[in-house]
Design a protein around this motif. Structure first.
Motif, PDB file in Angstrom:
ATOM      1  N   UNK A 117     -10.240  -7.531   1.806  1.00  0.00           N
ATOM      2  CA  UNK A 117     -10.820  -6.509   0.592  1.00  0.00           C
ATOM      3  C   UNK A 117      -9.256  -6.150  -0.034  1.00  0.00           C
ATOM      4  N   UNK A 118      -8.324  -5.579   0.749  1.00  0.00           N
ATOM      5  CA  UNK A 118      -7.144  -4.996   0.214  1.00  0.00           C
ATOM      6  C   UNK A 118      -6.279  -5.900  -0.372  1.00  0.00           C
ATOM      7  N   UNK A 119      -6.252  -7.274   0.167  1.00  0.00           N
ATOM      8  CA  UNK A 119      -5.666  -8.308  -0.613  1.00  0.00           C
ATOM      9  C   UNK A 119      -6.146  -8.478  -2.009  1.00  0.00           C
ATOM     10  N   UNK A 120      -7.543  -8.412  -1.975  1.00  0.00           N
ATOM     11  CA  UNK A 120      -8.112  -8.903  -3.425  1.00  0.00           C
ATOM     12  C   UNK A 120      -7.974  -7.897  -4.587  1.00  0.00           C
ATOM     13  N   UNK A 121      -7.478  -6.489  -4.308  1.00  0.00           N
ATOM     14  CA  UNK A 121      -7.426  -5.587  -5.130  1.00  0.00           C
ATOM     15  C   UNK A 121      -6.032  -5.432  -5.949  1.00  0.00           C
ATOM     16  N   UNK A 122      -6.162  -5.255  -7.167  1.00  0.00           N
ATOM     17  CA  UNK A 122      -4.899  -5.133  -8.108  1.00  0.00           C
ATOM     18  C   UNK A 122      -4.371  -3.791  -8.034  1.00  0.00           C
ATOM     19  N   UNK A 123      -3.336  -3.513  -6.828  1.00  0.00           N
ATOM     20  CA  UNK A 123      -2.866  -2.243  -6.796  1.00  0.00           C
ATOM     21  C   UNK A 123      -2.140  -1.674  -7.857  1.00  0.00           C
ATOM     22  N   UNK A 124      -1.528  -2.503  -8.488  1.00  0.00           N
ATOM     23  CA  UNK A 124      -0.525  -2.195  -9.666  1.00  0.00           C
ATOM     24  C   UNK A 124      -1.472  -1.522 -10.866  1.00  0.00           C
ATOM     25  N   UNK A 125      -2.655  -2.279 -11.165  1.00  0.00           N
ATOM     26  CA  UNK A 125      -3.503  -1.872 -12.064  1.00  0.00           C
ATOM     27  C   UNK A 125      -4.263  -0.509 -11.767  1.00  0.00           C
ATOM     28  N   UNK A 126      -4.288  -0.236 -10.430  1.00  0.00           N
ATOM     29  CA  UNK A 126      -4.878   1.086 -10.106  1.00  0.00           C
ATOM     30  C   UNK A 126      -3.838   2.172 -10.415  1.00  0.00           C
ATOM     31  N   UNK A 170       0.835  -1.297  -0.109  1.00  0.00           N
ATOM     32  CA  UNK A 170      -0.041  -0.038  -0.061  1.00  0.00           C
ATOM     33  C   UNK A 170       0.948   1.439  -0.097  1.00  0.00           C
ATOM     34  N   UNK A 171       1.859   1.205   0.720  1.00  0.00           N
ATOM     35  CA  UNK A 171       2.810   2.447   0.797  1.00  0.00           C
ATOM     36  C   UNK A 171       3.213   2.448  -0.680  1.00  0.00           C
ATOM     37  N   UNK A 172       3.835   1.520  -1.216  1.00  0.00           N
ATOM     38  CA  UNK A 172       4.467   1.591  -2.614  1.00  0.00           C
ATOM     39  C   UNK A 172       3.496   2.283  -3.703  1.00  0.00           C
ATOM     40  N   UNK A 173       2.123   1.862  -3.391  1.00  0.00           N
ATOM     41  CA  UNK A 173       0.944   2.383  -4.336  1.00  0.00           C
ATOM     42  C   UNK A 173       0.522   3.910  -3.940  1.00  0.00           C
ATOM     43  N   UNK A 174       1.242   4.272  -2.707  1.00  0.00           N
ATOM     44  CA  UNK A 174       0.472   5.628  -2.185  1.00  0.00           C
ATOM     45  C   UNK A 174      -0.942   5.656  -1.502  1.00  0.00           C
ATOM     46  N   UNK A 175      -1.230   4.346  -1.041  1.00  0.00           N
ATOM     47  CA  UNK A 175      -2.513   4.317  -0.516  1.00  0.00           C
ATOM     48  C   UNK A 175      -2.669   3.600   0.796  1.00  0.00           C
ATOM     49  N   UNK A 176      -1.516   3.812   1.432  1.00  0.00           N
ATOM     50  CA  UNK A 176      -1.596   3.243   2.904  1.00  0.00           C
ATOM     51  C   UNK A 176      -2.559   4.227   4.050  1.00  0.00           C
ATOM     52  N   UNK A 177      -2.915   5.208   3.254  1.00  0.00           N
ATOM     53  CA  UNK A 177      -4.044   5.973   4.243  1.00  0.00           C
ATOM     54  C   UNK A 177      -4.977   4.785   4.543  1.00  0.00           C
ATOM     55  N   UNK A 178      -5.408   3.861   3.879  1.00  0.00           N
ATOM     56  CA  UNK A 178      -6.575   2.897   3.916  1.00  0.00           C
ATOM     57  C   UNK A 178      -6.201   2.333   5.475  1.00  0.00           C
ATOM     58  N   UNK A 179      -4.996   2.424   5.920  1.00  0.00           N
ATOM     59  CA  UNK A 179      -4.795   1.540   7.089  1.00  0.00           C
ATOM     60  C   UNK A 179      -4.814   2.648   8.310  1.00  0.00           C
ATOM     61  N   UNK A 180      -4.743   3.691   8.162  1.00  0.00           N
ATOM     62  CA  UNK A 180      -4.954   4.685   9.278  1.00  0.00           C
ATOM     63  C   UNK A 180      -5.876   4.340  10.143  1.00  0.00           C
TER      64      UNK A 180
END
Ligand code: UTP
Length: 480
Positions: A35-44, A9-19
């Motif tokens: 849910x977070x596991x199932x998401x294609x973060x690189x695709x996003x 998540x940090x790598x993709x700039x989305x770690x706010x989801x864990x706050x």
């Protein structure tokens, strides 16, 4: 939670989801993590990197229009064209279409995964009691048409219904409760499309729809392709020797579902994709435009099209981009197989998306203007892969009465009144008259077209009150 997940998540700039995620109870916490596991973060990240610039196809069409280079649509069948040749061509198409239905080569696909946000109804659109007198729902009406076509053809017509997590459970429960509307359950497949995370339009950060829940939205009607592959349905269709798919949207009750003419034109025209169009009502209408772009028939969604291009006119003042997409298509199964599951591009769709600001938030933020971007695939981008994209023009009031908004144009009310007018025209063409204030609906079991009505009703008869021909009156004439 694993370090790898946080790191991703940090790598993709989305770690706010864990706050503040530790504050969630165990159950919601587990659900969030899976849910977070199932998401294609690189695709996003790739979709976000593409930026908010003008859609390339829309940009190209803008250029063509601005330079005065727009050519007319090739492979166009104009239904308005009267005369013997047009009638002959239509007859031939209808005959071919009837043969296709009789040989069991056709299936119907209804896309019903949208959330209907503009309509503001909290149930799937397919359950809207859209028919003006009987109150039949969209699904009931389509099922009655499918039954009737099947009966006439002497072959069952399989029905594939695409839902999304937003509509699946309700739709499935409804089909079961209605015993599949009298259709053989083996001929009805309800399958789900995928979802994608929704981001804040300004920051690109993924939104939370509730504490412990990432906001996701269906991946557009173009998600159909991937969903067909994932559910093994292209194989299923092949096993049944079905080679032609009639595609339509759940929110147009006037669709001439699996009409032999359009099926026949598709086959006779050797098309891979056929599209029914109507003349656009105005430059502002929320309707995709069908146009020739670099030698191919293409469709540009209204939300992607610059306003000045949508409004460009010819010397006589008519809209240059006159052809509006009704979202009725015919596709070849083999063509879909050839395109593959992930070939369609993503489009950015700006939406109002209520959300919460953290896992601890108690209040839902309800924006008043578009705050979010959803990523959607559009089914008509398949045209990029087609050698022949056939265009068949239809009369708007006869085949296109979409239910999109809560009131005004393209609402439930306008669709119901359009249907009453349509049935009135069918009956009047057969010599009957609608009494003042009468409301007459025609059930598919009784007639599917104006031609079917001919000879079924005494010329000169006057219809009064609220009636549904084929359901509650004239039982002696209701036989199909
Ligand atoms: P619309 O684009 O009009 O969306 O869908 P909608 O969800 O019905 O309504 P709004 O835009 O939120 O107000 C056109 C058709 O495509 C289907 C819809 O169910 C409808 O039949 N659709 C749309 C899907 O099946 N999946 C999607 O992801 C989007």
């Amino acid at each position: 939670m694993s370090d790898a997940l946080r790191e991703r998540l940090v790598r993709h700039g989305q770690d706010h989801l864990l706050d503040g995620w530790e504050q969630l109870e165990t159950g919601p916490r587990q659900r969030l993590l899976s849910q977070i596991e199932s998401i294609d973060w690189a695709g996003l990240e790739q979709r976000l990197a593409a930026g908010d610039s003008l859609d390339p196809l829309a940009a190209r069409l803008e250029q063509i229009v601005a330079s005065g280079q727009l050519s007319g649509l090739p492979h166009l069948i104009r239904q308005a064209g009267a005369g013997e040749a047009a009638t002959e061509s239509r007859r031939a198409a209808e005959e071919t279409g009837r043969q296709m239905l009789a040989s069991g080569r056709v299936a119907v696909i209804t896309v019903a995964g949208g959330r209907g946000t503009r309509l503001g109804w909290d149930r799937p659109k397919g359950l809207l009691p859209v028919m003006p007198v009987s109150g039949r729902t969209c699904f009931e009406h389509f099922a009655a048409t499918i039954r009737t076509r099947g009966r006439r053809a002497g072959r069952r017509l399989p029905w594939l219904v695409m839902t999304s997590p937003a509509t699946h459970a309700d739709t499935l429960a409804y089909f079961r409760e209605q015993k599949h509307f009298g259709l053989d359950p083996d001929d009805v497949v309800v399958f789900q499309q995928g979802v994608l995370p929704v981001v804040d339009a300004g920051t690109g950060r993924v939104l939370l729809s509730a504490p412990g829940e990432v906001a996701q939205s269906p991946d557009g009607h173009g998600g159909l392709l991937e969903a067909l592959w994932t559910a093994g349905l292209l194989e299923w269709l092949k096993d049944r020797e079905i080679d032609t798919l009639f595609y339509h949207q759940v929110d147009n009750p006037a669709v001439a579902l699996a009409a032999p003419d359009v099926l026949g034109w598709h086959r006779l025209g050797r098309a891979q994709v056929t599209t029914r169009v109507v003349a656009r009502r105005s430059a502002e209408e929320s309707l995709g435009v069908v146009a020739l772009v670099d030698g191919k028939v293409r469709i540009v969604e209204y939300s992607d099209l610059p306003a000045r291009t949508a409004a460009a006119t010819a010397a006589d003042g008519s809209l240059l981009l006159w052809a509006g997409n009704t979202a009725v298509h015919v596709f070849d199964r083999e063509f879909l197989e050839g395109v593959g599951s992930a070939a369609l591009p993503f489009h950015r769709v700006h939406r109002i998306v209520p959300h919460v600001t953290s896992h601890a938030a108690e209040e839902l933020v309800i924006p008043t203007a578009a705050n979010a971007v959803q990523f959607e695939r559009f089914v008509f981008d398949l045209l990029a892969f087609a050698d022949v994209g056939l265009v068949v023009e239809s009369d708007r009031g006869s085949e296109f009465l979409p239910v999109k908004r809560a009131s005004g144009e393209d609402s439930l009310e306008s669709a119901r009144s359009g249907l009453l007018q349509l049935y009135g025209r069918w009956l009047e063409a057969a010599g009957a008259r609608i009494g003042k204030g009468a409301r007459v609906e025609i059930a598919p079991e009784w007639a599917l077209t104006a031609e079917d009505v001919q000879g079924k009703i005494e010329p000169g008869s006057v219809l009064e009150g609220s009636v549904v021909l084929g359901l509650d009156t004239m039982p002696d004439q209701a036989a199909d």
